[in-house]
Design a protein around this motif. Structure first.
Motif, PDB file in Angstrom:
ATOM      1  N   UNK A 195       0.834  -1.208   0.000  1.00 13.10           N
ATOM      2  CA  UNK A 195       0.000   0.000   0.000  1.00 13.10           C
ATOM      3  C   UNK A 195       0.868   1.256   0.000  1.00 13.10           C
ATOM      4  N   UNK A 196       2.024   1.204   0.677  1.00 17.41           N
ATOM      5  CA  UNK A 196       2.977   2.327   0.628  1.00 17.41           C
ATOM      6  C   UNK A 196       3.412   2.570  -0.811  1.00 17.41           C
ATOM      7  N   UNK A 197       3.807   1.524  -1.513  1.00 14.68           N
ATOM      8  CA  UNK A 197       4.289   1.699  -2.889  1.00 14.68           C
ATOM      9  C   UNK A 197       3.172   2.170  -3.812  1.00 14.68           C
ATOM     10  N   UNK A 198       1.958   1.662  -3.598  1.00 15.02           N
ATOM     11  CA  UNK A 198       0.829   2.099  -4.423  1.00 15.02           C
ATOM     12  C   UNK A 198       0.507   3.561  -4.153  1.00 15.02           C
ATOM     13  N   UNK A 199       0.625   3.977  -2.899  1.00 17.56           N
ATOM     14  CA  UNK A 199       0.429   5.388  -2.579  1.00 17.56           C
ATOM     15  C   UNK A 199       1.462   6.287  -3.227  1.00 17.56           C
TER      16      UNK A 199
ATOM     17  N   UNK B 196     -10.519 -11.681 -16.272  1.00 15.11           N
ATOM     18  CA  UNK B 196     -10.082 -12.729 -17.200  1.00 15.11           C
ATOM     19  C   UNK B 196      -8.597 -12.672 -17.525  1.00 15.11           C
ATOM     20  N   UNK B 197      -8.022 -11.487 -17.515  1.00 13.61           N
ATOM     21  CA  UNK B 197      -6.610 -11.323 -17.842  1.00 13.61           C
ATOM     22  C   UNK B 197      -5.849 -10.809 -16.624  1.00 13.61           C
ATOM     23  N   UNK B 198      -4.552 -10.614 -16.798  1.00 10.44           N
ATOM     24  CA  UNK B 198      -3.722 -10.060 -15.731  1.00 10.44           C
ATOM     25  C   UNK B 198      -4.215  -8.652 -15.389  1.00 10.44           C
ATOM     26  N   UNK B 199      -4.397  -8.398 -14.111  1.00  8.02           N
ATOM     27  CA  UNK B 199      -4.953  -7.129 -13.656  1.00  8.02           C
ATOM     28  C   UNK B 199      -3.855  -6.133 -13.321  1.00  8.02           C
ATOM     29  N   UNK B 200      -4.196  -4.868 -13.443  1.00  8.83           N
ATOM     30  CA  UNK B 200      -3.321  -3.774 -13.039  1.00  8.83           C
ATOM     31  C   UNK B 200      -3.837  -3.217 -11.720  1.00  8.83           C
ATOM     32  N   UNK B 201      -2.968  -3.174 -10.724  1.00 16.31           N
ATOM     33  CA  UNK B 201      -3.341  -2.691  -9.402  1.00 16.31           C
ATOM     34  C   UNK B 201      -2.566  -1.413  -9.115  1.00 16.31           C
ATOM     35  N   UNK B 202      -3.255  -0.302  -9.069  1.00 15.85           N
ATOM     36  CA  UNK B 202      -2.671   0.977  -8.672  1.00 15.85           C
ATOM     37  C   UNK B 202      -3.767   1.823  -8.048  1.00 15.85           C
ATOM     38  N   UNK B 203      -3.439   3.044  -7.691  1.00 15.48           N
ATOM     39  CA  UNK B 203      -4.433   3.891  -7.027  1.00 15.48           C
ATOM     40  C   UNK B 203      -5.664   4.074  -7.903  1.00 15.48           C
ATOM     41  N   UNK B 204      -5.449   4.247  -9.204  1.00 16.42           N
ATOM     42  CA  UNK B 204      -6.574   4.487 -10.100  1.00 16.42           C
ATOM     43  C   UNK B 204      -7.517   3.316 -10.189  1.00 16.42           C
ATOM     44  N   UNK B 205      -6.999   2.100 -10.393  1.00 15.23           N
ATOM     45  CA  UNK B 205      -7.875   0.935 -10.544  1.00 15.23           C
ATOM     46  C   UNK B 205      -8.573   0.592  -9.232  1.00 15.23           C
TER      47      UNK B 205
ATOM     48  N   UNK C 203      -2.797   7.783  -1.350  1.00 12.38           N
ATOM     49  CA  UNK C 203      -1.906   8.853  -1.797  1.00 12.38           C
ATOM     50  C   UNK C 203      -1.662   9.853  -0.675  1.00 12.38           C
ATOM     51  N   UNK C 204      -2.727  10.213   0.048  1.00 19.27           N
ATOM     52  CA  UNK C 204      -2.593  11.164   1.158  1.00 19.27           C
ATOM     53  C   UNK C 204      -1.715  10.564   2.258  1.00 19.27           C
ATOM     54  N   UNK C 205      -1.960   9.293   2.586  1.00 22.07           N
ATOM     55  CA  UNK C 205      -1.164   8.649   3.637  1.00 22.07           C
ATOM     56  C   UNK C 205       0.306   8.608   3.263  1.00 22.07           C
ATOM     57  N   UNK C 206       0.599   8.293   1.997  1.00 24.53           N
ATOM     58  CA  UNK C 206       1.992   8.260   1.559  1.00 24.53           C
ATOM     59  C   UNK C 206       2.636   9.629   1.674  1.00 24.53           C
ATOM     60  N   UNK C 207       1.936  10.668   1.250  1.00 22.65           N
ATOM     61  CA  UNK C 207       2.501  12.013   1.311  1.00 22.65           C
ATOM     62  C   UNK C 207       2.812  12.415   2.754  1.00 22.65           C
ATOM     63  N   UNK C 208       1.877  12.149   3.665  1.00 19.88           N
ATOM     64  CA  UNK C 208       2.067  12.561   5.055  1.00 19.88           C
ATOM     65  C   UNK C 208       3.176  11.754   5.724  1.00 19.88           C
TER      66      UNK C 208
ATOM     67  N   UNK D  74      14.664   5.573   0.510  1.00 17.38           N
ATOM     68  CA  UNK D  74      13.307   5.196   0.134  1.00 17.38           C
ATOM     69  C   UNK D  74      13.317   4.254  -1.066  1.00 17.38           C
ATOM     70  N   UNK D  75      14.221   4.480  -2.012  1.00 19.56           N
ATOM     71  CA  UNK D  75      14.312   3.585  -3.166  1.00 19.56           C
ATOM     72  C   UNK D  75      14.711   2.177  -2.735  1.00 19.56           C
ATOM     73  N   UNK D  76      15.678   2.063  -1.836  1.00 22.23           N
ATOM     74  CA  UNK D  76      16.075   0.748  -1.342  1.00 22.23           C
ATOM     75  C   UNK D  76      14.942   0.083  -0.581  1.00 22.23           C
ATOM     76  N   UNK D  77      14.198   0.861   0.190  1.00 22.29           N
ATOM     77  CA  UNK D  77      13.067   0.317   0.941  1.00 22.29           C
ATOM     78  C   UNK D  77      12.007  -0.228   0.004  1.00 22.29           C
ATOM     79  N   UNK D  78      11.662   0.519  -1.027  1.00 22.59           N
ATOM     80  CA  UNK D  78      10.660   0.064  -1.991  1.00 22.59           C
ATOM     81  C   UNK D  78      11.164  -1.161  -2.750  1.00 22.59           C
ATOM     82  N   UNK D  79      12.447  -1.199  -3.055  1.00 14.73           N
ATOM     83  CA  UNK D  79      13.022  -2.368  -3.718  1.00 14.73           C
ATOM     84  C   UNK D  79      12.843  -3.616  -2.858  1.00 14.73           C
ATOM     85  N   UNK D  80      13.144  -3.508  -1.581  1.00 20.52           N
ATOM     86  CA  UNK D  80      12.996  -4.651  -0.678  1.00 20.52           C
ATOM     87  C   UNK D  80      11.528  -5.053  -0.556  1.00 20.52           C
ATOM     88  N   UNK D  81      10.623  -4.072  -0.422  1.00 23.81           N
ATOM     89  CA  UNK D  81       9.190  -4.379  -0.342  1.00 23.81           C
ATOM     90  C   UNK D  81       8.734  -5.112  -1.597  1.00 23.81           C
ATOM     91  N   UNK D  82       9.199  -4.667  -2.750  1.00 26.66           N
ATOM     92  CA  UNK D  82       8.819  -5.331  -3.993  1.00 26.66           C
ATOM     93  C   UNK D  82       9.318  -6.755  -4.076  1.00 26.66           C
TER      94      UNK D  82
END
Length: 402
Positions: free
Chosen positions: A237-241, A269-278, A290-295, A325-333
């Motif tokens: 959820x952090x990365x999606x934000x 039916x197909x591979x789904x896209x998961x982001x804030x918009x979907x 998005x708000x939580x990530x910013x704060x 933050x980039x290293x953190x997101x890499x590890x989360x991924x």
């Protein structure tokens, strides 16, 4: 160290019990708990199936129960740091010796745990044609798991090394060897900020889960998620934000415990896209990610700057925050991806792709997420530096006025 392993076992057992695993056949519950601990430290499970000559099975599972992982990491880190908290100086040989003793005990525990993580289950064929064929031909499908001992030991030791290094870097009191003074000012503040950010997301996730359990029912399912995989939802959820995208799909009668909105997005039916918009298309409240990530990311930037030397320029804070933050997101991924599948066919009926089969997977578009984290980190580090400077000036002016 042993306390960490016990804590992981207790959390895994409670989570699996809440998920209904206590009713597994063949008295398999204890071994499933052990297997959960194995996967929590990065160990590998090999899935196997045996259905005789007239049937076929296929299964696979790749997931880290990060609630169990986090529990073990916190307990082991505390045990590692406790003898060091009143020390002001420590030599590298002494620190290495202390870590080595922990590693030896951990190695022995890993080997024993890996050998205990094996079990085979009978798979019911359900009702209908598959059950009739099974009765007619005496087919009793079985599926099981066995820990890959060498890989479990390797990844388990790497996991322990990561926990000990991160604990040493994120601690405010633990001494560092005298030859590493730069780590105190350049690495320790960003590490502390990233640990605080990840824990903050877990705390927010706990609050949301408890509110959901109290208002929508199904408390057992909620506590199963809390005790087994809350960070598996909170950290993505952090990365999606931050704007990252994950791809995934859920098909068949099986799935993993997850929020309803995520399950709906993934069942396509197909591979789904998961982001804030979907996600927001199905539930407008998802824009709060998005708000939580910013704060929270800005708060992490402020925390990092407040624990850094005052003389450092704002651009340097921005660069350090971006890298952290980039290293953190890499590890989360890497640790947050999920893949599970199971298939069964009898005389070709089922075809491992329908009937009793199922598939779940969720994985990030990793490098896009890392790139977004770099941008967010630059902004958060720079704004954190400005905010810390403003707070410091207000504090000095307040003391001068009094």
């Amino acid at each position: 160290m042993l306390a960490g392993l016990v804590a992981m076992g207790v959390v895994a057992a409670l989570g699996l019990w809440a998920a209904g695993a206590a009713d597994l056949p063949d008295n398999a519950f204890p071994r499933v708990v052990v297997a959960t601990v194995v996967t929590a430290v990065g160990g590998a499970l090999e899935m196997s199936g045996d259905a005789g000559e007239l049937a076929a099975t296929d299964a696979g599972l790749t997931v880290m129960p990060l609630s169990v992982t986090l529990t073990g990491a916190l307990v082991i880190a505390r045990g590692f740091l406790r003898p060091l908290r009143h020390r002001t100086v420590i030599g590298a040989p002494e620190l290495a010796g202390w870590a080595g003793r922990i590693a030896v005990l951990w190695l022995l525990a890993l080997v024993g745990t890996a050998f205990a993580a094996r079990q085979t289950f009978e798979v019911p064929l359900g009702e209908g044609l598959l059950n009739d064929l099974g009765d007619l031909f005496g087919v009793t499908p079985r599926v099981g798991f066995t820990a890959d001992v060498p890989l479990t030991v390797l990844f388990g030791l790497l996991w322990l090394a990561g926990v000990l290094v991160l604990a040493l870097l994120a601690s405010r009191r633990a001494p560092l060897p005298g030859g590493l003074p730069r780590l105190r000012t350049s690495v320790r503040p960003p590490a502390q900020a990233m640990v605080a950010l990840l824990l903050a997301y877990v705390v927010v996730g706990v609050v949301v889960a408890l509110v959901t359990a109290g208002t929508r029912g199904h408390p057992a399912d909620t506590f199963a998620v809390l005790l087994l995989g809350l960070p598996n939802l909170a950290w993505p959820a952090l990365t999606i934000g931050l704007g990252a995208t994950w791809n995934g799909r859920v098909e068949g009668p099986f799935g993993l415990p997850m929020p309803q909105v995520l399950d709906e997005v993934l069942r396509t039916p197909d591979v789904s896209t998961v982001n804030v918009g979907t996600l927001a298309e199905r539930d407008g409240r998802m824009w709060w990610l998005l708000v939580a990530a910013a704060v929270l990311v800005l708060a992490a930037g402020f925390l990092m700057v407040s624990r850094s030397p005052a003389r450092a320029p704002a651009w340097l804070h921005a660069v350090r925050m971006a890298v952290a933050l980039a290293l953190t997101v890499l590890v989360v991924g890497l640790v947050g991806r999920i893949s599970a599948h199971y298939g069964l066919s009898v005389l070709g009926i089922g075809d491992l792709g329908g009937g009793l089969s199922g598939r779940v997977f969720l994985r990030p578009r990793l490098w896009g997420a890392v790139g977004l984290a770099l941008l967010w980190g630059l902004v958060a580090g720079f704004l954190g530096a400005l905010l810390a400077r403003w707070v410091g000036e207000r504090s000095r002016s307040g003391r001068a006025g009094s």
